[in-house]
Design a protein around this motif. Structure first.
Motif, short mmCIF file in Angstrom:
data_model
loop_
_atom_site.label_atom_id
_atom_site.label_comp_id
_atom_site.label_asym_id
_atom_site.label_seq_id
_atom_site.Cartn_x
_atom_site.Cartn_y
_atom_site.Cartn_z
N ASN A 44 -23.90 90.86 42.96
CA ASN A 44 -23.51 89.56 43.46
C ASN A 44 -22.45 89.72 44.54
O ASN A 44 -22.74 89.68 45.72
CB ASN A 44 -23.03 88.71 42.28
N GLY A 63 -11.50 86.87 32.17
CA GLY A 63 -12.18 85.67 31.69
C GLY A 63 -13.36 86.03 30.80
O GLY A 63 -13.55 85.45 29.73
N SER A 70 -15.77 82.23 39.60
CA SER A 70 -16.53 82.75 38.46
C SER A 70 -17.60 81.77 38.02
O SER A 70 -18.62 82.19 37.49
CB SER A 70 -15.58 83.05 37.31
N ILE A 97 -20.40 77.77 29.63
CA ILE A 97 -19.49 78.89 29.85
C ILE A 97 -18.19 78.33 30.44
O ILE A 97 -18.16 77.92 31.60
CB ILE A 97 -20.06 79.93 30.83
N SER A 152 -20.42 82.41 40.22
CA SER A 152 -20.91 83.77 39.91
C SER A 152 -21.74 83.78 38.65
O SER A 152 -22.82 84.37 38.59
CB SER A 152 -19.74 84.73 39.71
N ALA A 153 -21.25 83.09 37.63
CA ALA A 153 -21.98 83.04 36.37
C ALA A 153 -23.29 82.27 36.56
O ALA A 153 -24.31 82.64 35.98
CB ALA A 153 -21.12 82.39 35.29
N ALA A 157 -31.33 85.19 35.77
CA ALA A 157 -31.89 85.54 34.47
C ALA A 157 -32.97 84.56 34.06
O ALA A 157 -33.51 84.65 32.96
CB ALA A 157 -30.79 85.59 33.43
N GLU A 177 -15.86 91.01 43.40
CA GLU A 177 -14.90 90.80 42.34
C GLU A 177 -15.46 90.10 41.11
O GLU A 177 -14.70 89.71 40.23
CB GLU A 177 -13.73 89.96 42.89
N ASN A 178 -16.80 89.91 41.08
CA ASN A 178 -17.29 89.01 40.05
C ASN A 178 -18.40 89.56 39.17
O ASN A 178 -19.17 88.78 38.60
CB ASN A 178 -17.77 87.72 40.71
N SER A 188 -21.65 87.55 32.67
CA SER A 188 -21.41 86.48 31.70
C SER A 188 -22.53 85.46 31.81
O SER A 188 -23.02 84.94 30.80
CB SER A 188 -20.10 85.74 31.99
N GLY A 189 -22.91 85.15 33.04
CA GLY A 189 -23.97 84.17 33.26
C GLY A 189 -25.30 84.67 32.72
O GLY A 189 -26.03 83.94 32.04
N VAL A 190 -25.61 85.94 33.01
CA VAL A 190 -26.88 86.50 32.55
C VAL A 190 -26.93 86.50 31.02
O VAL A 190 -27.92 86.10 30.40
CB VAL A 190 -27.08 87.93 33.08
N ILE A 213 -24.38 83.30 48.68
CA ILE A 213 -25.19 84.27 47.96
C ILE A 213 -26.24 83.56 47.12
O ILE A 213 -27.40 83.97 47.06
CB ILE A 213 -24.28 85.17 47.09
N GLU A 267 -13.04 80.82 34.17
CA GLU A 267 -11.62 80.73 34.50
C GLU A 267 -11.36 80.38 35.96
O GLU A 267 -10.20 80.31 36.38
CB GLU A 267 -10.93 82.05 34.11
N GLN A 308 -9.39 89.11 37.37
CA GLN A 308 -9.50 87.76 36.83
C GLN A 308 -10.85 87.56 36.13
O GLN A 308 -10.90 87.08 35.00
CB GLN A 308 -9.37 86.74 37.96
N SER A 309 -11.89 87.96 36.85
CA SER A 309 -13.21 87.69 36.28
C SER A 309 -13.45 88.56 35.04
O SER A 309 -14.09 88.13 34.09
CB SER A 309 -14.27 87.83 37.38
N GLY A 332 -25.77 84.59 38.05
CA GLY A 332 -26.27 85.50 37.03
C GLY A 332 -27.26 84.81 36.12
O GLY A 332 -28.35 85.34 35.84
N ALA A 333 -26.91 83.61 35.67
CA ALA A 333 -27.78 82.90 34.73
C ALA A 333 -29.08 82.48 35.39
O ALA A 333 -30.15 82.57 34.80
CB ALA A 333 -27.05 81.69 34.17
N ALA A 349 -18.16 88.07 35.74
CA ALA A 349 -18.58 86.66 35.66
C ALA A 349 -20.09 86.56 35.78
O ALA A 349 -20.73 85.77 35.09
CB ALA A 349 -17.91 85.84 36.76
N THR A 350 -20.66 87.37 36.67
CA THR A 350 -22.12 87.34 36.86
C THR A 350 -22.84 87.73 35.58
O THR A 350 -23.77 87.04 35.14
CB THR A 350 -22.53 88.30 38.00
#
Lengths: 398, 678
Positions: free
Chosen positions: B69, B119, A65, A58, A68-69, A76, B72-73, B79-81, A98, A61, B115-116, A72-73, B76-77
């Motif tokens: 999370n 993106g 993020s 991924i 954060s991603a 998951a 502001e994200n 996006s990860g999932v 976090i 940006e 921003q997030s 999330g991943a 993005a979170t």
């Protein structure tokens, strides 16, 4: 066990880490470039582009993020990695906390670089030391070989169901990350066998057993959840040595929580992290040849803090100098010094302990500097039995 | 699209027992959105009311996988999932079809979350982002700016709402007349001067100008650029002339009759009702060499015997006005007429030597009459110098207005040059008693371009070469002048007007928490600016559309059918989708809890919250009320607008209504202009 196949390649620290990531083949990588970590992402992207890994990359940006991603991943149920340095780590700071509190086994190589300001892209430990309270496990690597091995190790440690904490694998920016050395690489299959398959207990994608990640905790529950995190870190200290033994069995490479070099009968010991320890080791050998009982202690794990190992190594010496490559701005020295000194309080013995803050912003540290440290320990302290000054600055123009 | 009976049977993914307020719009929106898919959904939420009230440990109201999370994200979170899902699906570890949705409040989406969000949209993850929102901002011109209105050139401070001004039609590149729907005092601000060869204007750095942009070989379009983004060399659209839009001026002058006034005698004189070339010549002469002595009812001209102007004057006077004219003096000509003096005074040309000016109404006269005025003027203090003319005067206002006047006639005009003749010097027949400052300008006719013969070449040099009214001029300089009082206009339709000869944008539909004149001194609360104005602070819908994602829509909980249909489209989109849903908060907006849906309905019916969708760049309304209700109905139902219903603040409601109307028109234009793109 049959012959272990090694391939030796001339690699920089960054390349070695990227190679480890290739062998790990994480499910998801979300990363943002920052010098001196950029090469890790670059080389790994090449692997992705050439189909050598199946990783879902991924191109986020910002570092905020990125983490954060990753959260999330990982929530998951994917095996997730990222990498950063200095201000990138600072930008993702809130999410770093976090990630640990959600108990997500994210592995993040961090290439140590000074935090701005002033802006400086060279090595010091202010970035990861700043994150020492975040709940992440922290490993400091002396050279590219260690960076490579620790990255693989980190995956196993993080994903251990008794630990489940994210891991930072730290290497010195430019000094290790951009210097070429011969790195012995393990066989792909062996690495895959060691890290195994990631089997998450709770996953967002396990839709038939839905879970809520990141709920609101009021005064009645937050404390207990944080206690659970504390316990996880304490457990990690007990469990990691077993994992290290397994690593040695499989790869023939010996790792400990700390590296004790000629400390058993040492009078004077210098404690240092990462690449500087290499310089210290050389001086220790020199001094030993001249009959001085010097020793080196190199903690490899900073979090969890291996108090017992450190105390055992230091308690019988007369004078100790702790080298810190970062400032806490408390007025009372750097983070490694304060933690070691406080551990020694319970040791029963009372060797002299002084602090030398060095190398900020990539300021080079030379053998002469280390020699000076040892001679200070010998001269002022061991002989005169008094400390001129506890907190010293090594290599700065005073 | 299932009917409501079937929808009601779907399992609730957000179960009851959560702690959101009774009457909260957010939970209604969430539940309706989740009805848009029968597949499993993973829900992400930004920090906010939704997350806080639905996941108080050890309880959770979510009957679906849920992750919170930080603030502001959430984009993005998720996006990860979503990436993890694709990675694991690729490896065969997951086989189910799972959808992903991210909920963010206006804070977590607009500012800190922008921003997030951007993106995630740019990367094209397959997820639905749902948001709730508000707000605005503004830009302005110096109060000395001259605006081209239907009634002539006027100072921006004199333009009134309702008046029609000239504007640039952005589709046909022609001159059009549009109504000015508002004038706004924006206070004292830093002002810059933008200068081209022939024009200059003072504006704030955020004021948009119409600039030519090359979008391909020989292909151009016009874009609005803020002054701060305009570069030296950029070509701005300027007014060439008003041919075809000009008309003779009408005068409404009431003559003084014998009985009205204590006079010895009242000379007979006829005062024209309409302008004519002769009258304009007379005025030209007057501007150069004339004056009025009000007390005596005298109009005088400094035209000595032998000067060509003198003869002309006598001729015209006899023709238009009739009556006596005193030519006994060798140096001066006098006309004794109270009525003439008053008439001249009334047409705004000035009465003394230093305060003459070409009146605003003269700017829209037919070319013939303008030429006549120019002729008269040249007969007084002008002279030919080679191929061009020069006009000299001590009056700054006259020179400035003359310069603009000449530009509207299509002449080539230079800058005003000032000189000082020191005291003691002989000037004419007299010695100067003090330093005398005077200025002059040069002008000439333009060489006509043989457009037909070399059309394409000329077009390359000047894109608007064959345009009757407008042309392009290169920006020569942009300088900071300093702080000045500023104003701005709003113009319906084209949303631009001609200021100091340059085409500029009007105050946007977007307006900031800094409210119009008067309101800031009264009880109008700024407080949480998100409750102050009904416009979007940023036009988030357009920002998202600019990411070229497959589906963007605005919806309201009152129109559940519309909302659920949009949610279905969003979940089925082949890429990111964005839903902007107005969410009522009875505590912040102050209305009784049971009126949530009613307020939502009013928002749609008044046009405050248009129900639109943008599918692959094509805009369309999904619902249009037959007749839009007045915005007032929406405003008066809520306590947060109570302060607008006072005498002093009533006008704000009218302005808000106008903004709603304009936004509606803007959307209709977007629908019209994009419907062919399919």
């Amino acid at each position: 066990m049959s012959t272990i196949k090694y391939k030796k390649l001339p690699l920089t620290g960054d390349q070695a880490v990227a190679y480890a990531m290739r062998q790990i083949d994480p499910d998801v990588v979300a990363a943002y470039p920052i010098t001196p970590q950029t090469e890790i992402v670059m080389y790994f992207s090449n692997y992705v582009a050439n189909g050598e890994v199946q990783t879902e990359m991924i191109p986020v940006e910002s570092e905020h993020s990125a983490m954060s991603a990753c959260v999330g991943a990982a929530a998951a149920g994917a095996r997730v990695m990222t990498a950063t340095s200095a201000n990138g780590l600072a930008l993702m700071w809130e999410i770093v906390y976090i990630a640990a509190s959600l108990r997500l086994p994210i592995v993040m190589p961090v290439v140590n670089r000074a935090l701005s300001g002033p802006i400086n892209i060279h090595c010091d430990h202010s970035d990861t030391m700043g994150a020492r309270d975040s709940g992440w496990i922290q490993l400091y690597c002396e050279n590219g070989q260690e960076a490579y091995e620790n990255t693989i190790l980190a995956v196993r440690i993080a994903e251990d169901s008794r630990i489940l904490l994210p891991v930072m694998v730290c290497q010195d920016g430019f000094i290790t990350s951009h210097a070429v050395e011969g790195v012995q690489l393990f066989d792909d299959k062996l690495v895959k066998d060691f890290i195994g398959e990631y089997k998450p207990a709770y996953s967002l994608l396990d839709v038939e057993r839905p879970v809520t990640y990141g709920p609101l905790d009021l005064q009645d529950y937050y404390f207990e959840h944080k206690r659970q995190e504390s316990e996880a870190m304490k457990n990690a200290l007990k469990i990691i040595p077993d994992i290290l033994k397994e690593f040695e069995r499989l790869f023939g490479s010996r790792h400990d929580l700390v590296e004790s070099y000629r400390v058993d009968d040492a009078d004077i010991i210098v404690v240092a992290l990462s690449s500087t320890a290499g310089t210290v080791r050389g001086i220790v050998d020199e001094l030993r040849q001249n009959g001085v009982k010097a020793g080196l202690l190199r903690p490899r794990f900073f979090r969890p803090f291996p108090k017992e190992n450190i105390v055992n190594a230091l308690k019988n010496s007369k004078a100790i100098a702790v080298l810190d490559r970062s400032e806490s701005f408390s007025g009372e020295g750097g983070p490694l010094y304060t933690e070691i000194k406080s551990s020694m309080y319970d040791s029963g013995t009372r060797p002299f302990i002084v602090n030398y803050i060095y190398g900020l912003g990539g300021r080079d540290i030379f053998p002469e500097d280390i020699k000076k440290v040892f001679s200070d320990l010998l001269g002022d302290i061991a002989k005169n039995k008094k400390i001129k000054s506890s907190i010293n600055y090594l290599g700065s123009r005073e | 699209m299932a009917n409501i009976k079937e929808l009601a049977k779907l399992p609730e993914r957000l179960s009851g027992g959560h702690r959101l307020c009774a009457g909260c719009g957010a939970s209604i929106a969430v539940r309706q959105v989740l009805m848009g898919t029968k597949d499993y959904v993973v829900v992400g939420s930004a920090t906010g009311c939704l997350e806080v009230a639905t996941t108080i440990y050890p309880y959770t109201a979510w009957n679906a996988p849920f992750i919170h999370n930080a603030f502001e994200n959430v984009a993005a979170t998720i996006s990860g999932v979503e990436s993890a899902y694709r990675a694991l699906k690729k490896k065969g570890k997951i086989t189910k079809e799972i959808k992903f949705v991210a909920f963010g409040g206006d804070g977590g989406t607009y500012d800190i979350g922008l921003q997030s969000l951007s993106g995630a949209l740019e990367r094209g993850h397959k997820f639905v982002y749902v948001c709730y929102n508000n707000e605005a901002y503004m830009n302005c011109l110096s109060t000395s700016t001259m605006i081209m209105t239907e009634n002539g050139l006027k100072k921006i401070t004199e333009v009134k709402p309702g008046e029609r001004v000239y504007a640039f039609d952005q589709k046909t590149y022609q001159l059009v007349l549009k109504e000015c729907t508002g004038v706004f005092d924006n206070g004292v601000k830093d002002v810059y001067e933008l200068s081209t060869l022939h024009h200059s204007i003072k504006a704030t750095s955020n004021h948009p100008f119409l600039v030519l942009k090359r979008i391909g070989k020989g292909r151009y379009s016009f874009i609005w650029k803020k002054l701060e983004d305009v570069k030296i060399g950029d070509q701005v659209v300027t007014l060439k002339g008003l041919n075809g839009f000009s008309k003779a001026a009408k005068f409404e002058f009431k003559k003084v009759e014998k009985e009205d006034f204590k006079v010895n005698r009242l000379n007979d004189i006829s005062i024209p009702e309409v302008s004519s070339p002769d009258l304009m010549k007379f005025i030209g002469l007057y501007l150069g060499d004339g004056w009025i002595r009000e007390q005596r009812g005298e109009v005088g001209f400094a035209l000595p015997e032998g000067k060509a102007g003198r003869e002309e004057l006598v001729k015209i006077h006899a023709k238009i006005f009739g009556g006596k004219i005193n030519t006994t003096d060798n140096n001066y000509v006098y006309i004794h007429s109270v009525n003439l003096a008053n008439f001249i005074k009334s047409i705004g040309v000035g009465i003394g030597a230093k305060n003459k000016v070409i009146p605003g109404w003269a700017f829209i006269l037919p070319q013939e009459q303008k030429e006549a005025l120019l002729e008269g003027l040249m007969l007084s203090d002008g002279y030919k110098h080679g191929n061009s003319w020069r006009y000299v005067s001590a009056s700054e206002d006259l020179l400035k207005s003359l310069r603009l006047f000449l530009q509207t006639m299509g002449k080539r005009v230079g800058k005003i040059h000032w000189q000082i003749k020191p005291k003691g010097v002989i000037c004419g027949k007299r010695k100067l008693l003090k330093d005398s400052k005077y200025g002059y300008i040069c002008f000439s006719n333009r060489k006509p371009w043989n457009i037909k013969k070399h059309h394409s070449q000329y077009k390359i040099q000047n894109f608007l070469i064959d345009n009757e009214y407008f042309e392009l001029e290169k920006v020569r300089s942009i300088k900071l002048i300093g702080k000045e009082p500023t104003l701005d206009l709003r113009v319906e339709g084209e949303h631009n007007f001609i200021a100091d000869g340059i085409v500029v944008h009007n105050t946007g539909i977007q307006r900031s928490g800094a409210t119009p004149r008067g309101a800031s001194t009264t009880t109008a609360p700024e407080g949480k600016a998100s409750y102050g104005k009904p416009q979007l602070r940023k036009d988030l819908t357009s920002i998202v559309v600019a990411h070229r994602i497959p589906y963007v829509a605005q919806a309201s909980v009152s129109h559940w059918n519309d909302l659920v249909t949009k949610a279905e489209k969003a979940f089925n989109a082949n890429g990111p989708a964005f839903l902007n849903i107005l969410s009522m908060c009875h505590r912040g907006w102050r209305f009784p809890q049971e009126k949530t849906i009613e307020i939502a309905k009013l928002a749609v019916e008044t046009g405050y919250w248009p129900l639109i969708e943008v599918e692959n760049g094509v805009w369309r309304f999904t619902y249009k009320p037959k007749e839009r209700k007045p915005l007032e109905e929406f405003l008066k139902a809520q306590g947060r607008f109570k302060h607008l219903f006072t005498e002093e603040n009533k006008h704000i409601i009218d302005e808000l209504q106008r903004e709603i109307d304009e936004n509606w028109t803007r959307l209709e234009n977007l629908c019209n202009s994009t419907c062919k793109v399919a």
